[in-house]
Design an enzyme around this catalytic site. Structure first.
Site, mmCIF file in Angstrom:
data_model
loop_
_atom_site.group_PDB
_atom_site.id
_atom_site.type_symbol
_atom_site.label_atom_id
_atom_site.label_comp_id
_atom_site.label_asym_id
_atom_site.label_seq_id
_atom_site.Cartn_x
_atom_site.Cartn_y
_atom_site.Cartn_z
ATOM 1 N N LYS A 1 -9.374 41.483 -8.183
ATOM 2 C CA LYS A 1 -8.021 41.391 -8.736
ATOM 3 C C LYS A 1 -7.897 40.344 -9.838
ATOM 4 O O LYS A 1 -7.283 40.588 -10.878
ATOM 5 C CB LYS A 1 -7.040 41.058 -7.596
ATOM 6 C CG LYS A 1 -5.598 41.015 -8.050
ATOM 7 C CD LYS A 1 -4.667 40.691 -6.890
ATOM 8 C CE LYS A 1 -3.222 40.812 -7.336
ATOM 9 N NZ LYS A 1 -2.275 40.424 -6.266
ATOM 10 N N GLU B 1 -6.250 59.428 -2.683
ATOM 11 C CA GLU B 1 -7.362 59.058 -3.571
ATOM 12 C C GLU B 1 -8.460 60.114 -3.587
ATOM 13 O O GLU B 1 -9.112 60.336 -4.609
ATOM 14 C CB GLU B 1 -7.948 57.705 -3.166
ATOM 15 C CG GLU B 1 -7.037 56.518 -3.427
ATOM 16 C CD GLU B 1 -6.065 56.238 -2.278
ATOM 17 O OE1 GLU B 1 -5.973 57.072 -1.336
ATOM 18 O OE2 GLU B 1 -5.390 55.196 -2.321
ATOM 19 N N MET C 1 -16.460 81.027 7.754
ATOM 20 C CA MET C 1 -17.916 80.938 7.765
ATOM 21 C C MET C 1 -18.416 80.431 9.119
ATOM 22 O O MET C 1 -19.454 80.874 9.610
ATOM 23 C CB MET C 1 -18.405 80.031 6.628
ATOM 24 C CG MET C 1 -19.903 80.072 6.402
ATOM 25 S SD MET C 1 -20.524 81.729 6.014
ATOM 26 C CE MET C 1 -20.342 81.765 4.227
ATOM 27 N N PHE D 1 -7.343 40.935 3.556
ATOM 28 C CA PHE D 1 -6.574 42.170 3.713
ATOM 29 C C PHE D 1 -7.033 43.209 2.691
ATOM 30 O O PHE D 1 -7.155 42.917 1.511
ATOM 31 C CB PHE D 1 -5.083 41.869 3.539
ATOM 32 C CG PHE D 1 -4.225 43.100 3.608
ATOM 33 C CD1 PHE D 1 -4.119 43.823 4.790
ATOM 34 C CD2 PHE D 1 -3.532 43.541 2.492
ATOM 35 C CE1 PHE D 1 -3.342 44.970 4.850
ATOM 36 C CE2 PHE D 1 -2.747 44.683 2.545
ATOM 37 C CZ PHE D 1 -2.649 45.400 3.724
ATOM 38 N N GLN D 2 -7.291 44.398 3.153
ATOM 39 C CA GLN D 2 -7.743 45.526 2.314
ATOM 40 C C GLN D 2 -9.020 45.206 1.547
ATOM 41 O O GLN D 2 -9.207 45.670 0.433
ATOM 42 C CB GLN D 2 -6.625 45.977 1.361
ATOM 43 C CG GLN D 2 -5.505 46.688 2.114
ATOM 44 C CD GLN D 2 -4.547 47.433 1.191
ATOM 45 O OE1 GLN D 2 -4.350 47.067 0.039
ATOM 46 N NE2 GLN D 2 -3.917 48.486 1.727
#
Lengths: 192, 577
Positions: B163, B51, B472, B113-114
């Protein structure tokens, strides 16, 4: 220096979080915060007392304006304004002291709103300094519990701190209703 | 009006917004949306591999195309993986829309969940966000979100959708206009302020322009050139402002700041009037604020009023879109040519060119590779960089001459931005050569997106400046932490074999004389290419303004920085691996 900033915000879920998060993130110190409804449906009024130099307050105002839900911001610190706080103070007070305490709070134009044989609840609406003075005077009797609201403020005279812009109906409906949780019974259980 | 389910409303809304390219990754709660994708063939969904990659790709797409970039993720971990990409877009004001699914409305707040409180998480890193609780609100939310993301000072907007909102039915009603009383960006400059600014500019002896990302976001490069030419004012760029002025324009003096040129930093410090255009007076561009040319008068034009007086106090702040304000200002200022001032800057430049030049000799250096890539793709190509030494060298030597020829993470400095952002840029510009200059560190953060390039036939050329170090960090540890090298040397995989594993072309380049041929070979190849350039390990980016120093303290060598910091000159031994 203490500043009193008034913010008119859309009354939407999360707006208090947005404002609080901004103050935390930018390191601005809030002394008090009072939120309530206004004359305009859908607009809430936040009165924020903060500590900082004038330059910091300028940043606070501008950063507040960047929040989409903030409609108007006004620093009323240097304005002629009525500022008020409310305190409820539960003070220890035996029956024999009652007359003395009632005399004392009379000076502050405070009221006794609850009484028991050994305590009083005293209510005072006043500016912050008057409240501080009352608290100092009551302390010798024994303050058992105290609650104070944040400051609220309104500029004197004809000028107002208000939202004058009406939005089109569809926008207004969206802003009033969206983001709120519908009643639970209308929601079906959706498994993962 | 037609009744449809939330998923269809989302996809219809995206079509109305002409945001038909989505970088996404599916998961449980967004499946109702994916289920409807085949019914909307106008929408191009690009399946990324992470993602974060999807978010950076949407960012790169938005910068390269000037259109809204869209990324989509599922709830919980999918959504939290977007956070770095959202913050990157926020810091660089990129118009992007991030869509996440969430658990069903009944489960919100129940730690299902999630589930993640993703609107709570993104609140401080977006321009605005929404949790949509009813399908009937979706269309208006998308219209408003896109309006907010693309107008004013652009930025990321996040929409979180439970959802069951995707499956709820509602009338699809696309709003003809949106109206937000708390959001009214000011575009035209206040005429009185413009007049005050013009008076200051006309009275200036040594004026200078700081041209920032706003010039590019506002596509105001023509207006900038017209203004600078009329008023005869030399132009410096911030990192993200590169491309606002053609590289070879006679008034363009290139990048200022921490790794800006010596002459740019001294011009900035010796000007009597500073004109900041679409820039936010950032510490990397300006050095220590207290000593940033304290006597200069400052005209600061920015669309975001909160940038005025934030870091530097402006003599004349003007709120507005640079594309609107510059012509206003141009009408008011007198025609001038500051011959003496420009001659002074030219003299400084003549005396200090070597500290910002391409090293000679046989050693393969990043500077040389960047210069050869610039040569091969010209100004029509797109170059996307990661963060670190190679980024600074790309900024110094890519000869950036048009908006978004350079795409780089400036504000947040996100390593790993390069590969996915280049992917997005290639989607936006299928006919341009897209190269990414990568560090060996940053490349390994997000190179999983090569698989996406293969799927989507995106011929991005990935040039890894492989020095085996976080360059760097190594430079700072050498120069500021006195050769104390900690957690900086890295073993690398065989990048050519990684190319093979993905079924793309891999080219190893160890010698300077092979560089030109390798670049040509990559350009000729019709597909993604990894070029593993084994560059000098211990090169440093010069000039340098150490963090916290002033632009007048721009140093050009290890001896000078040691003297400035009051430290012994570093020996620069090879760090242990």
């Amino acid at each position: 220096m203490k500043h009193t900033v008034v913010a008119l915000v859309e009354d939407r879920p999360g707006v208090l979080n947005r404002v609080a998060s901004l103050f935390r993130r930018r390191g601005f110190n809030i002394d008090s915060l009072a939120v309530g409804t206004t004359e305009e449906q859908g607009i809430s009024r936040m009165t924020i007392v903060l500590d900082g130099a004038d330059g910091i307050v300028e940043q606070v105002e501008k950063q507040l304006y960047k929040l989409i839900d903030v409609v108007k911001v006004s620093d009323v610190t240097h304005e002629e304004a009525v500022t008020r706080e409310l305190a409820l103070i539960k003070v220890r007070c035996m029956s024999e002291q009652r007359a003395e305490v009632l005399d004392l709070i009379q000076i502050f134009r405070a009221q006794a709103v609850d009484v028991t044989p050994n305590s009083l609840i005293i209510q005072l609406v006043a500016g912050g300094e008057t409240l501080d003075a009352l608290v100092d005077n009551l302390r010798p009797y024994g303050i058992r519990e105290m609650v104070r609201t944040g400051r609220i403020a309104m500029v004197r005279g004809n000028r107002t701190t208000a939202v004058h812009e009406q939005e089109p109906e569809s926008a207004q409906r969206f802003h009033l209703e969206s983001g709120r949780r519908p009643e639970e019974e209308h929601l079906q259980y959706v498994s993962k | 009006m037609t009744k449809m389910i939330g998923a269809d409303i989302v996809l219809e809304s995206l079509k109305r917004l002409e945001a038909t390219t989505i970088f996404g990754y599916p998961g449980g709660v967004v499946l109702p949306l994916y289920d409807r994708l085949p019914a909307h063939p106008e929408i191009r969904h690009i399946l990324v591999r992470h993602e974060q990659g999807g978010g950076h790709a949407a960012d790169g797409y938005a910068r390269a195309s000037g259109k809204l970039g869209v990324a989509l993720a599922t709830s919980g971990p999918g959504a939290t993986n977007l956070v770095t990409a959202i913050t990157t877009a926020m810091m660089d004001s990129v118009p992007t829309l991030f869509i996440t699914g969430n658990v069903g409305r009944n489960l919100l707040g129940k730690d299902g969940f999630q589930e993640a409180d993703i609107t709570g998480i993104t609140m401080p890193i977006v321009k605005h966000n929404y949790l949509v609780m009813r399908a009937q609100d979706l269309a208006y939310t998308f219209a408003e979100a896109a309006h907010i993301a693309t107008t004013g000072r652009p930025g990321p907007v996040h929409i979180d959708i439970p959802k069951d909102v995707f499956t709820e039915e509602a009338e699809f009603e696309w709003p003809t206009t949106v109206s937000i009383r708390g959001y009214r960006p000011v575009l035209r400059g206040n005429p009185a302020q413009v007049k005050r600014a013009a008076a200051i500019i006309d009275a200036a002896e040594r004026p200078i322009i700081f041209a920032g990302h706003g010039i590019i976001l506002g596509r105001a490069h023509e207006e900038l050139r017209t203004f600078a030419e009329k008023a005869g004012i030399p132009v410096l760029n911030t990192l993200l402002g590169l491309g606002g002025m053609p590289h070879d324009h006679v008034l363009n003096y290139g990048m200022m700041g921490m790794h800006g040129s010596y002459w740019a930093n001294h011009a900035a410090s010796n000007a009597d009037v500073i004109i900041g255009l679409g820039m936010r007076m950032d510490d990397r561009a300006l050095g220590r604020f207290a000593d940033m040319n304290p006597t200069a008068k400052i005209v600061h034009i920015d669309i975001d009023p909160a940038e005025h007086n934030k870091n530097l106090i402006a003599t004349v702040p003007i709120v507005g879109d640079v594309r609107e304000v510059l012509p206003q200002l141009c009408d008011e200022v007198a025609q001038r040519s500051h011959v003496e001032w420009i001659r002074w800057i030219d003299q400084v430049r003549d005396g200090h060119r070597t500290s910002m030049s391409i090293p000679g000799g046989e050693t393969l250096t990043t500077q040389y590779v960047v210069d050869r890539i610039a040569d091969s793709i010209g100004t029509e190509g797109v170059v996307v960089t990661g963060v670190g030494q190679h980024q600074m060298w790309a900024a110094q030597f890519m000869r950036i001459s048009r908006p978004y020829q350079l795409i780089t993470s400036g504000g947040l400095g996100t390593m790993g931005f390069e590969v996915p952002a280049a992917l997005g840029a290639q989607v936006a510009c299928p006919d341009r050569a897209v190269w990414t200059i990568c560090g060996d560190g940053g490349f390994q953060m997000t190179f999983q997106e090569i698989a996406t390039m293969v799927d989507e036939r995106l011929p991005v050329k990935m040039a890894i400046m492989n020095n085996g170090y976080l360059g760097m960090v190594r430079q700072w540890q050498e120069l500021i932490y006195q050769d104390n090298y900690v957690a900086v040397a890295m073993s690398q995989p065989d990048f050519v074999k990684i190319a093979e594993a993905y079924g793309i072309k891999g080219i190893l380049v160890t010698d300077k004389d092979r560089v030109v041929d390798a670049i040509a070979e990559a350009n000729a190849y019709d597909g993604p290419v990894i070029l593993d350039f084994r560059v000098e390990a211990q090169g440093n980016v010069w000039p340098m303004v150490p963090a916290g120093a002033s632009l007048t303290e721009t140093v050009e060598s290890r001896e000078e920085i040691a003297q400035l910091l009051g430290q012994p000159i570093p020996a620069n031994p090879e760090p242990a691996r």
